[in-house]
Design a protein around this motif. Structure first.
Motif, PDB file in Angstrom:
ATOM      1  N   UNK A 117       0.829  -1.206   0.000  1.00  0.00           N
ATOM      2  CA  UNK A 117       0.000   0.000   0.000  1.00  0.00           C
ATOM      3  C   UNK A 117       0.866   1.260   0.000  1.00  0.00           C
ATOM      4  N   UNK A 118       0.245   2.416   0.069  1.00  0.00           N
ATOM      5  CA  UNK A 118       0.949   3.696  -0.005  1.00  0.00           C
ATOM      6  C   UNK A 118       1.941   3.899   1.147  1.00  0.00           C
ATOM      7  N   UNK A 119       1.746   3.168   2.242  1.00  0.00           N
ATOM      8  CA  UNK A 119       2.625   3.298   3.407  1.00  0.00           C
ATOM      9  C   UNK A 119       3.723   2.230   3.421  1.00  0.00           C
ATOM     10  N   UNK A 120       3.761   1.381   2.393  1.00  0.00           N
ATOM     11  CA  UNK A 120       4.759   0.318   2.334  1.00  0.00           C
ATOM     12  C   UNK A 120       4.349  -0.956   3.045  1.00  0.00           C
ATOM     13  N   UNK A 121       3.110  -1.020   3.509  1.00  0.00           N
ATOM     14  CA  UNK A 121       2.610  -2.202   4.210  1.00  0.00           C
ATOM     15  C   UNK A 121       2.000  -3.187   3.221  1.00  0.00           C
ATOM     16  N   UNK A 122       2.016  -4.480   3.547  1.00  0.00           N
ATOM     17  CA  UNK A 122       1.431  -5.456   2.630  1.00  0.00           C
ATOM     18  C   UNK A 122      -0.082  -5.300   2.535  1.00  0.00           C
ATOM     19  N   UNK A 123      -0.593  -5.619   1.365  1.00  0.00           N
ATOM     20  CA  UNK A 123      -2.027  -5.562   1.094  1.00  0.00           C
ATOM     21  C   UNK A 123      -2.339  -6.726   0.167  1.00  0.00           C
ATOM     22  N   UNK A 124      -3.594  -7.074   0.038  1.00  0.00           N
ATOM     23  CA  UNK A 124      -4.004  -8.142  -0.875  1.00  0.00           C
ATOM     24  C   UNK A 124      -4.951  -7.582  -1.922  1.00  0.00           C
ATOM     25  N   UNK A 125      -4.615  -7.801  -3.182  1.00  0.00           N
ATOM     26  CA  UNK A 125      -5.491  -7.416  -4.294  1.00  0.00           C
ATOM     27  C   UNK A 125      -6.205  -8.679  -4.760  1.00  0.00           C
ATOM     28  N   UNK A 126      -7.525  -8.621  -4.812  1.00  0.00           N
ATOM     29  CA  UNK A 126      -8.332  -9.777  -5.200  1.00  0.00           C
ATOM     30  C   UNK A 126      -8.941  -9.559  -6.573  1.00  0.00           C
ATOM     31  N   UNK A 127      -8.995 -10.632  -7.346  1.00  0.00           N
ATOM     32  CA  UNK A 127      -9.662 -10.602  -8.647  1.00  0.00           C
ATOM     33  C   UNK A 127     -10.340 -11.949  -8.848  1.00  0.00           C
ATOM     34  N   UNK A 128     -11.023 -12.095  -9.965  1.00  0.00           N
ATOM     35  CA  UNK A 128     -11.628 -13.379 -10.301  1.00  0.00           C
ATOM     36  C   UNK A 128     -12.526 -13.925  -9.213  1.00  0.00           C
ATOM     37  N   UNK A 129     -12.416 -15.220  -9.004  1.00  0.00           N
ATOM     38  CA  UNK A 129     -13.275 -15.921  -8.041  1.00  0.00           C
ATOM     39  C   UNK A 129     -13.048 -15.432  -6.610  1.00  0.00           C
ATOM     40  N   UNK A 130     -11.822 -15.092  -6.243  1.00  0.00           N
ATOM     41  CA  UNK A 130     -11.560 -14.586  -4.894  1.00  0.00           C
ATOM     42  C   UNK A 130     -12.342 -13.296  -4.642  1.00  0.00           C
ATOM     43  N   UNK A 131     -12.369 -12.405  -5.621  1.00  0.00           N
ATOM     44  CA  UNK A 131     -13.121 -11.148  -5.491  1.00  0.00           C
ATOM     45  C   UNK A 131     -14.623 -11.419  -5.432  1.00  0.00           C
ATOM     46  N   UNK A 132     -15.097 -12.397  -6.207  1.00  0.00           N
ATOM     47  CA  UNK A 132     -16.525 -12.751  -6.189  1.00  0.00           C
ATOM     48  C   UNK A 132     -16.956 -13.254  -4.815  1.00  0.00           C
ATOM     49  N   UNK A 133     -16.167 -14.142  -4.238  1.00  0.00           N
ATOM     50  CA  UNK A 133     -16.495 -14.680  -2.911  1.00  0.00           C
ATOM     51  C   UNK A 133     -16.476 -13.568  -1.874  1.00  0.00           C
ATOM     52  N   UNK A 134     -15.460 -12.731  -1.914  1.00  0.00           N
ATOM     53  CA  UNK A 134     -15.377 -11.620  -0.964  1.00  0.00           C
ATOM     54  C   UNK A 134     -16.592 -10.705  -1.094  1.00  0.00           C
ATOM     55  N   UNK A 135     -16.975 -10.381  -2.308  1.00  0.00           N
ATOM     56  CA  UNK A 135     -18.119  -9.509  -2.530  1.00  0.00           C
ATOM     57  C   UNK A 135     -19.408 -10.147  -2.015  1.00  0.00           C
ATOM     58  N   UNK A 136     -19.606 -11.415  -2.325  1.00  0.00           N
ATOM     59  CA  UNK A 136     -20.817 -12.110  -1.902  1.00  0.00           C
ATOM     60  C   UNK A 136     -20.920 -12.182  -0.380  1.00  0.00           C
ATOM     61  N   UNK A 137     -19.777 -12.304   0.283  1.00  0.00           N
ATOM     62  CA  UNK A 137     -19.762 -12.376   1.744  1.00  0.00           C
ATOM     63  C   UNK A 137     -19.748 -10.991   2.394  1.00  0.00           C
ATOM     64  N   UNK A 138     -19.752  -9.934   1.577  1.00  0.00           N
ATOM     65  CA  UNK A 138     -19.773  -8.578   2.111  1.00  0.00           C
ATOM     66  C   UNK A 138     -18.422  -8.087   2.596  1.00  0.00           C
ATOM     67  N   UNK A 139     -17.356  -8.767   2.195  1.00  0.00           N
ATOM     68  CA  UNK A 139     -16.009  -8.380   2.626  1.00  0.00           C
ATOM     69  C   UNK A 139     -15.548  -7.199   1.780  1.00  0.00           C
TER      70      UNK A 139
END
Length: 127
Positions: A72-94
């Protein structure tokens, strides 16, 4: 609200053997921008992806490259989701994923917290 948590630990020596013995494993597990990182960083990213799947609570159809560890902008780790991972996260309200990674003494570890700012669509309203 916390929707899920996950943790994973990777033995660096075992992970290195797996990468060297299995042609194409690096390409299957990591996005192009991750592949040339040092072993300890790859192991931490693999642990983060495993921890994320635990936090999501579902893994059907997720490809390893649907989850990319970024900075991220502060140099800390972050996770970018796409595809099926993003779909599951969205469906679960994450709508936010927090990740922490570390490596020491031949081990890489990661901890993931999946968070929702609203109600959890997959569970409906609670009384």
């Amino acid at each position: 609200m916390i929707v899920g948590i996950g943790v994973d630990v990777v033995d660096l020596a075992r992970f290195e053997r797996a990468l060297s013995r299995t042609p194409g494993l690096r390409e299957r597990l990591f996005a192009e921008g991750e592949r040339e990182l040092p072993l300890r960083s790859l192991a931490g990213r693999f642990a983060a992806k495993e921890a994320l799947m635990k936090a999501l609570g579902e893994t059907d159809g997720i490809r390893w490259v649907d989850m990319v560890v970024t900075t991220d902008a502060h140099g800390d780790p972050d996770l970018a989701l796409s595809g099926r991972a993003a779909e599951i996260a969205s469906r679960r309200g994450i709508d936010r994923v927090h990740v922490s990674m570390s490596h020491d003494a031949g081990i890489a570890t990661a901890f993931v917290v999946a968070e929702s700012s609203g109600r959890r669509p997959d569970l409906g309203e609670r009384s």
